[in-house]
Design a protein around this motif. Structure first.
Motif, PDB file in Angstrom:
ATOM      1  N   ALA A   1      -6.980  -4.009 -17.566  1.00  0.00           N
ATOM      2  CA  ALA A   1      -6.421  -4.778 -18.676  1.00  0.00           C
ATOM      3  C   ALA A   1      -4.952  -4.400 -18.834  1.00  0.00           C
ATOM      4  O   ALA A   1      -4.573  -3.253 -18.601  1.00  0.00           O
ATOM      5  N   LEU A   2      -4.136  -5.364 -19.232  1.00  0.00           N
ATOM      6  CA  LEU A   2      -2.699  -5.126 -19.343  1.00  0.00           C
ATOM      7  C   LEU A   2      -2.386  -3.965 -20.273  1.00  0.00           C
ATOM      8  O   LEU A   2      -1.505  -3.160 -19.997  1.00  0.00           O
ATOM      9  N   ASP A   3      -3.120  -3.839 -21.366  1.00  0.00           N
ATOM     10  CA  ASP A   3      -2.825  -2.765 -22.326  1.00  0.00           C
ATOM     11  C   ASP A   3      -3.239  -1.388 -21.832  1.00  0.00           C
ATOM     12  O   ASP A   3      -2.903  -0.383 -22.449  1.00  0.00           O
ATOM     13  N   THR A   4      -3.950  -1.300 -20.712  1.00  0.00           N
ATOM     14  CA  THR A   4      -4.301   0.004 -20.154  1.00  0.00           C
ATOM     15  C   THR A   4      -3.251   0.487 -19.163  1.00  0.00           C
ATOM     16  O   THR A   4      -3.331   1.617 -18.694  1.00  0.00           O
ATOM     17  N   LEU A   5      -2.276  -0.369 -18.845  1.00  0.00           N
ATOM     18  CA  LEU A   5      -1.235  -0.009 -17.887  1.00  0.00           C
ATOM     19  C   LEU A   5      -0.076   0.675 -18.588  1.00  0.00           C
ATOM     20  O   LEU A   5       0.198   0.412 -19.762  1.00  0.00           O
ATOM     21  N   GLY A   6       0.615   1.519 -17.861  1.00  0.00           N
ATOM     22  CA  GLY A   6       1.818   2.148 -18.382  1.00  0.00           C
ATOM     23  C   GLY A   6       2.953   1.139 -18.465  1.00  0.00           C
ATOM     24  O   GLY A   6       2.845   0.013 -17.965  1.00  0.00           O
ATOM     25  N   ASP A   7       4.055   1.543 -19.071  1.00  0.00           N
ATOM     26  CA  ASP A   7       5.190   0.628 -19.249  1.00  0.00           C
ATOM     27  C   ASP A   7       5.703   0.084 -17.920  1.00  0.00           C
ATOM     28  O   ASP A   7       5.935  -1.118 -17.790  1.00  0.00           O
ATOM     29  N   ALA A   8       5.875   0.955 -16.939  1.00  0.00           N
ATOM     30  CA  ALA A   8       6.387   0.518 -15.634  1.00  0.00           C
ATOM     31  C   ALA A   8       5.397  -0.412 -14.949  1.00  0.00           C
ATOM     32  O   ALA A   8       5.794  -1.402 -14.329  1.00  0.00           O
TER      33      ALA A   8
ATOM     34  N   GLY B   1       0.814  -1.215   0.000  1.00  0.00           N
ATOM     35  CA  GLY B   1       0.000   0.000   0.000  1.00  0.00           C
ATOM     36  C   GLY B   1       0.844   1.260   0.000  1.00  0.00           C
ATOM     37  O   GLY B   1       0.570   2.211  -0.742  1.00  0.00           O
ATOM     38  N   ARG B   2       1.889   1.265   0.807  1.00  0.00           N
ATOM     39  CA  ARG B   2       2.769   2.434   0.877  1.00  0.00           C
ATOM     40  C   ARG B   2       3.481   2.651  -0.453  1.00  0.00           C
ATOM     41  O   ARG B   2       3.587   3.777  -0.940  1.00  0.00           O
ATOM     42  N   ALA B   3       3.949   1.566  -1.069  1.00  0.00           N
ATOM     43  CA  ALA B   3       4.628   1.682  -2.363  1.00  0.00           C
ATOM     44  C   ALA B   3       3.686   2.223  -3.425  1.00  0.00           C
ATOM     45  O   ALA B   3       4.066   3.056  -4.250  1.00  0.00           O
ATOM     46  N   ILE B   4       2.440   1.761  -3.419  1.00  0.00           N
ATOM     47  CA  ILE B   4       1.466   2.230  -4.408  1.00  0.00           C
ATOM     48  C   ILE B   4       1.183   3.711  -4.211  1.00  0.00           C
ATOM     49  O   ILE B   4       1.140   4.477  -5.180  1.00  0.00           O
ATOM     50  N   GLU B   5       0.997   4.126  -2.979  1.00  0.00           N
ATOM     51  CA  GLU B   5       0.723   5.543  -2.722  1.00  0.00           C
ATOM     52  C   GLU B   5       1.879   6.430  -3.153  1.00  0.00           C
ATOM     53  O   GLU B   5       1.670   7.537  -3.624  1.00  0.00           O
ATOM     54  N   ARG B   6       3.094   5.941  -3.021  1.00  0.00           N
ATOM     55  CA  ARG B   6       4.280   6.749  -3.347  1.00  0.00           C
ATOM     56  C   ARG B   6       4.660   6.697  -4.823  1.00  0.00           C
ATOM     57  O   ARG B   6       5.435   7.508  -5.285  1.00  0.00           O
ATOM     58  N   ASP B   7       4.167   5.721  -5.567  1.00  0.00           N
ATOM     59  CA  ASP B   7       4.576   5.540  -6.960  1.00  0.00           C
ATOM     60  C   ASP B   7       3.668   6.346  -7.889  1.00  0.00           C
ATOM     61  O   ASP B   7       2.510   6.006  -8.073  1.00  0.00           O
ATOM     62  N   PRO B   8       4.197   7.376  -8.516  1.00  0.00           N
ATOM     63  CA  PRO B   8       3.358   8.208  -9.390  1.00  0.00           C
ATOM     64  C   PRO B   8       2.899   7.497 -10.659  1.00  0.00           C
ATOM     65  O   PRO B   8       1.944   7.908 -11.293  1.00  0.00           O
ATOM     66  N   THR B   9       3.562   6.406 -11.040  1.00  0.00           N
ATOM     67  CA  THR B   9       3.159   5.701 -12.258  1.00  0.00           C
ATOM     68  C   THR B   9       1.937   4.821 -12.040  1.00  0.00           C
ATOM     69  O   THR B   9       1.267   4.455 -12.986  1.00  0.00           O
ATOM     70  N   ILE B  10       1.652   4.452 -10.796  1.00  0.00           N
ATOM     71  CA  ILE B  10       0.505   3.591 -10.517  1.00  0.00           C
ATOM     72  C   ILE B  10      -0.712   4.436 -10.186  1.00  0.00           C
ATOM     73  O   ILE B  10      -1.762   4.293 -10.787  1.00  0.00           O
ATOM     74  N   GLY B  11      -0.573   5.285  -9.223  1.00  0.00           N
ATOM     75  CA  GLY B  11      -1.670   6.179  -8.866  1.00  0.00           C
ATOM     76  C   GLY B  11      -2.720   5.514  -8.001  1.00  0.00           C
ATOM     77  O   GLY B  11      -3.259   4.472  -8.346  1.00  0.00           O
ATOM     78  N   TYR B  12      -2.977   6.106  -6.872  1.00  0.00           N
ATOM     79  CA  TYR B  12      -3.929   5.563  -5.915  1.00  0.00           C
ATOM     80  C   TYR B  12      -5.341   5.517  -6.487  1.00  0.00           C
ATOM     81  O   TYR B  12      -6.087   4.583  -6.228  1.00  0.00           O
ATOM     82  N   SER B  13      -5.728   6.491  -7.280  1.00  0.00           N
ATOM     83  CA  SER B  13      -7.104   6.522  -7.788  1.00  0.00           C
ATOM     84  C   SER B  13      -7.386   5.308  -8.668  1.00  0.00           C
ATOM     85  O   SER B  13      -8.470   4.736  -8.623  1.00  0.00           O
ATOM     86  N   LYS B  14      -6.414   4.867  -9.472  1.00  0.00           N
ATOM     87  CA  LYS B  14      -6.597   3.688 -10.317  1.00  0.00           C
ATOM     88  C   LYS B  14      -6.760   2.430  -9.452  1.00  0.00           C
ATOM     89  O   LYS B  14      -7.612   1.592  -9.716  1.00  0.00           O
ATOM     90  N   VAL B  15      -5.956   2.328  -8.407  1.00  0.00           N
ATOM     91  CA  VAL B  15      -6.054   1.176  -7.501  1.00  0.00           C
ATOM     92  C   VAL B  15      -7.390   1.198  -6.768  1.00  0.00           C
ATOM     93  O   VAL B  15      -8.058   0.168  -6.636  1.00  0.00           O
ATOM     94  N   ASP B  16      -7.808   2.374  -6.314  1.00  0.00           N
ATOM     95  CA  ASP B  16      -9.081   2.500  -5.599  1.00  0.00           C
ATOM     96  C   ASP B  16     -10.251   2.062  -6.477  1.00  0.00           C
ATOM     97  O   ASP B  16     -11.132   1.321  -6.037  1.00  0.00           O
ATOM     98  N   LEU B  17     -10.262   2.485  -7.734  1.00  0.00           N
ATOM     99  CA  LEU B  17     -11.324   2.065  -8.654  1.00  0.00           C
ATOM    100  C   LEU B  17     -11.323   0.554  -8.854  1.00  0.00           C
ATOM    101  O   LEU B  17     -12.370  -0.082  -8.869  1.00  0.00           O
ATOM    102  N   ALA B  18     -10.146  -0.017  -9.008  1.00  0.00           N
ATOM    103  CA  ALA B  18     -10.046  -1.466  -9.208  1.00  0.00           C
ATOM    104  C   ALA B  18     -10.535  -2.214  -7.977  1.00  0.00           C
ATOM    105  O   ALA B  18     -11.251  -3.216  -8.090  1.00  0.00           O
TER     106      ALA B  18
END
Length: 110
Positions: free
Chosen positions: A51-58, A26-43
């Protein structure tokens, strides 16, 4: 608490070890700007399929790396055994080259 106990048992961790693991994620997700908490919260709320193709490269790299850590199921093991017997590709070597199984040749005059 039940989910924590179940996950600890499945992952061979203590209950506190499993809680610490989830906290680190959770801490890593909150700190990682490439993942974004809002995307995780929606999921987590089931509002956005990831879907894999909706994710960024990282994110794709992290997902694929994590998939490699998961133990193979019996169905997956059977699939790779069959490919290996047929002499088909069965994985990648350390340099990223496709590895092939050894084709099993019929014996006994077949």
């Amino acid at each position: 608490m039940d989910a924590l106990r179940d996950a600890a048992r499945v992952n061979s961790r203590s209950i506190s070890g499993q809680a610490e693991h989830w906290i680190r994620i959770g801490r890593a997700i909150e700190r990682d700007p490439t993942i974004g908490y809002s995307k995780v919260d929606l999921a987590l709320r089931g509002l956005e399929p990831l879907a894999l193709d909706t994710l960024g490269d990282a994110e794709q790299d992290a997902f694929i790396e994590r998939m490699g850590d998961a133990p193979a199921t019996a169905v997956e093991q059977d699939f790779w055994r069959k490919r290996q017997r047929k002499g088909l590709g069965v994985g990648l070597d350390d340099d990223g080259n496709l590895e092939f199984g050894k084709a099993v040749r019929p014996t006994g005059g077949q």
